[in-house]
Design a protein around this motif. Structure first.
Motif, PDB file in Angstrom:
ATOM      1  N   ARG A 130      34.553  31.458  41.150  1.00  0.00           N
ATOM      2  CA  ARG A 130      35.139  32.788  40.999  1.00  0.00           C
ATOM      3  C   ARG A 130      35.742  32.913  39.608  1.00  0.00           C
ATOM      4  O   ARG A 130      36.656  32.173  39.239  1.00  0.00           O
ATOM      5  CB  ARG A 130      36.217  32.968  42.066  1.00  0.00           C
ATOM      6  N   ARG A 131      35.277  33.867  38.829  1.00  0.00           N
ATOM      7  CA  ARG A 131      35.676  33.949  37.429  1.00  0.00           C
ATOM      8  C   ARG A 131      36.922  34.802  37.175  1.00  0.00           C
ATOM      9  O   ARG A 131      37.684  34.524  36.257  1.00  0.00           O
ATOM     10  CB  ARG A 131      34.523  34.495  36.581  1.00  0.00           C
ATOM     11  N   TYR A 132      37.120  35.847  37.977  1.00  0.00           N
ATOM     12  CA  TYR A 132      38.162  36.808  37.629  1.00  0.00           C
ATOM     13  C   TYR A 132      39.238  36.945  38.707  1.00  0.00           C
ATOM     14  O   TYR A 132      38.970  36.802  39.894  1.00  0.00           O
ATOM     15  CB  TYR A 132      37.540  38.193  37.388  1.00  0.00           C
ATOM     16  N   TRP A 133      40.457  37.246  38.243  1.00  0.00           N
ATOM     17  CA  TRP A 133      41.500  37.664  39.162  1.00  0.00           C
ATOM     18  C   TRP A 133      41.160  39.069  39.652  1.00  0.00           C
ATOM     19  O   TRP A 133      40.643  39.883  38.892  1.00  0.00           O
ATOM     20  CB  TRP A 133      42.864  37.669  38.463  1.00  0.00           C
ATOM     21  N   PRO A 134      41.465  39.386  40.916  1.00  0.00           N
ATOM     22  CA  PRO A 134      41.109  40.707  41.449  1.00  0.00           C
ATOM     23  C   PRO A 134      41.920  41.829  40.818  1.00  0.00           C
ATOM     24  O   PRO A 134      43.076  41.633  40.426  1.00  0.00           O
ATOM     25  CB  PRO A 134      41.420  40.575  42.946  1.00  0.00           C
TER      26      PRO A 134
ATOM     27  N   SER B  54      45.519  31.379  25.808  1.00  0.00           N
ATOM     28  CA  SER B  54      44.803  32.614  26.126  1.00  0.00           C
ATOM     29  C   SER B  54      45.051  33.023  27.565  1.00  0.00           C
ATOM     30  O   SER B  54      45.442  32.209  28.396  1.00  0.00           O
ATOM     31  CB  SER B  54      43.299  32.423  25.903  1.00  0.00           C
ATOM     32  N   CYS B  55      44.805  34.309  27.843  1.00  0.00           N
ATOM     33  CA  CYS B  55      45.023  34.829  29.193  1.00  0.00           C
ATOM     34  C   CYS B  55      43.913  34.388  30.134  1.00  0.00           C
ATOM     35  O   CYS B  55      42.792  34.125  29.695  1.00  0.00           O
ATOM     36  CB  CYS B  55      45.053  36.361  29.174  1.00  0.00           C
ATOM     37  N   PRO B  56      44.205  34.333  31.446  1.00  0.00           N
ATOM     38  CA  PRO B  56      43.126  34.130  32.411  1.00  0.00           C
ATOM     39  C   PRO B  56      42.150  35.282  32.318  1.00  0.00           C
ATOM     40  O   PRO B  56      42.432  36.310  31.709  1.00  0.00           O
ATOM     41  CB  PRO B  56      43.865  34.151  33.760  1.00  0.00           C
ATOM     42  N   LYS B  57      40.984  35.141  32.922  1.00  0.00           N
ATOM     43  CA  LYS B  57      39.954  36.164  32.840  1.00  0.00           C
ATOM     44  C   LYS B  57      40.429  37.482  33.442  1.00  0.00           C
ATOM     45  O   LYS B  57      40.932  37.524  34.554  1.00  0.00           O
ATOM     46  CB  LYS B  57      38.689  35.709  33.552  1.00  0.00           C
TER      47      LYS B  57
ATOM     48  N   TRP C  60      40.631  30.065  44.353  1.00  0.00           N
ATOM     49  CA  TRP C  60      41.460  30.551  43.263  1.00  0.00           C
ATOM     50  C   TRP C  60      40.545  30.833  42.074  1.00  0.00           C
ATOM     51  O   TRP C  60      39.572  30.107  41.849  1.00  0.00           O
ATOM     52  CB  TRP C  60      42.507  29.507  42.873  1.00  0.00           C
ATOM     53  N   PRO C  61      40.840  31.858  41.291  1.00  0.00           N
ATOM     54  CA  PRO C  61      39.984  32.190  40.145  1.00  0.00           C
ATOM     55  C   PRO C  61      39.921  31.057  39.125  1.00  0.00           C
ATOM     56  O   PRO C  61      40.837  30.232  39.018  1.00  0.00           O
ATOM     57  CB  PRO C  61      40.663  33.428  39.549  1.00  0.00           C
ATOM     58  N   PHE C  62      38.837  31.049  38.369  1.00  0.00           N
ATOM     59  CA  PHE C  62      38.635  30.056  37.319  1.00  0.00           C
ATOM     60  C   PHE C  62      39.700  30.206  36.234  1.00  0.00           C
ATOM     61  O   PHE C  62      40.201  31.292  35.980  1.00  0.00           O
ATOM     62  CB  PHE C  62      37.241  30.233  36.701  1.00  0.00           C
ATOM     63  N   GLY C  63      40.042  29.109  35.573  1.00  0.00           N
ATOM     64  CA  GLY C  63      40.978  29.158  34.460  1.00  0.00           C
ATOM     65  C   GLY C  63      42.207  28.321  34.720  1.00  0.00           C
ATOM     66  O   GLY C  63      42.360  27.698  35.770  1.00  0.00           O
TER      67      GLY C  63
END
Length: 203
Positions: free
Chosen positions: A90-94, A106-109, A25-28
């Motif tokens: 994993r930093r970003y949502w696809p 704040s929003c996820p990356k 799962w993406p970071f955040g």
């Protein structure tokens, strides 16, 4: 030589699904609606109760839905929130076309994230890719996303089914409102019908 040919064939057939099973799962910190199967391991859980119209209530959910909670005249949904202390490489949502629930200030990356309020609920929107492109998300357990402006986002290794929730909100003094960009089905009207995408592992 024949055995080697079989091994190569099996690898090309099964390797993509094996790789998908190890996607993180993406970071955040963010929130997904809890399915009946439960939350991902290590995630935090919570719930939100909505007091709907008392007289002639017409709340409704898709037949055979997979939402976890209690649903009658009032609605109680449960949620899965990613633990901020969990590591992810994993930093970003696809990139794609879908929405998730925002958590925190704040929003996820994501470079093109937008937010909006729906009865005090905040959402995060991805709108920078085609829903037809197979994105990679964890395939170990079922999960929900929300539709944005297209059919349900295709996720590699997952079967998808659309499920909806109709909220019969208060008839008097109703102050529903939306602004900016928001999930499909939300509106400034008295009642709302949100469209979810339920993902379950193939096979």
């Amino acid at each position: 030589m024949k055995n080697r040919g079989v091994l190569v064939t099996l690898c090309f057939t099964f390797c993509p699904s094996v790789i998908a099973a190890f996607v993180e799962w993406p970071f955040g910190t963010y929130t997904l609606v809890k399915p009946k199967s439960g939350c991902p391991s290590g995630w935090q859980e919570g719930w939100r109760s909505q007091d709907s119209e008392d007289g002639r209530n017409r709340n409704s959910l898709s037949f055979g839905h997979h939402f976890y909670g209690s649903f009658g005249r009032n609605l109680k949904f449960y949620y899965c929130t990613r633990n901020p202390n969990m590591f992810s490489g994993r930093r970003y949502w696809p990139s794609g076309n879908y929405c998730i629930l925002k958590h925190g200030a704040s929003c996820p990356k994501g470079k093109k994230g937008k937010t909006f309020f729906f009865k005090c609920v905040l959402f995060f929107v991805r709108e920078d890719g085609s829903y037809k492109t197979k994105v990679q998300l964890p395939t170990r357990n079922p999960f929900f996303l929300l539709r944005f402006t297209s059919p349900c986002q295709v996720v590699q290794g997952m079967y998808v089914r659309e499920e909806s929730v109709k909220f019969d909100d208060e008839d008097r003094n109703n102050k529903n409102s939306v602004s900016g960009k928001y999930p499909m089905g939300a509106s400034n009207g008295r009642n709302q019908r949100l469209l979810y995408c339920y993902y379950s592992p193939l096979g």
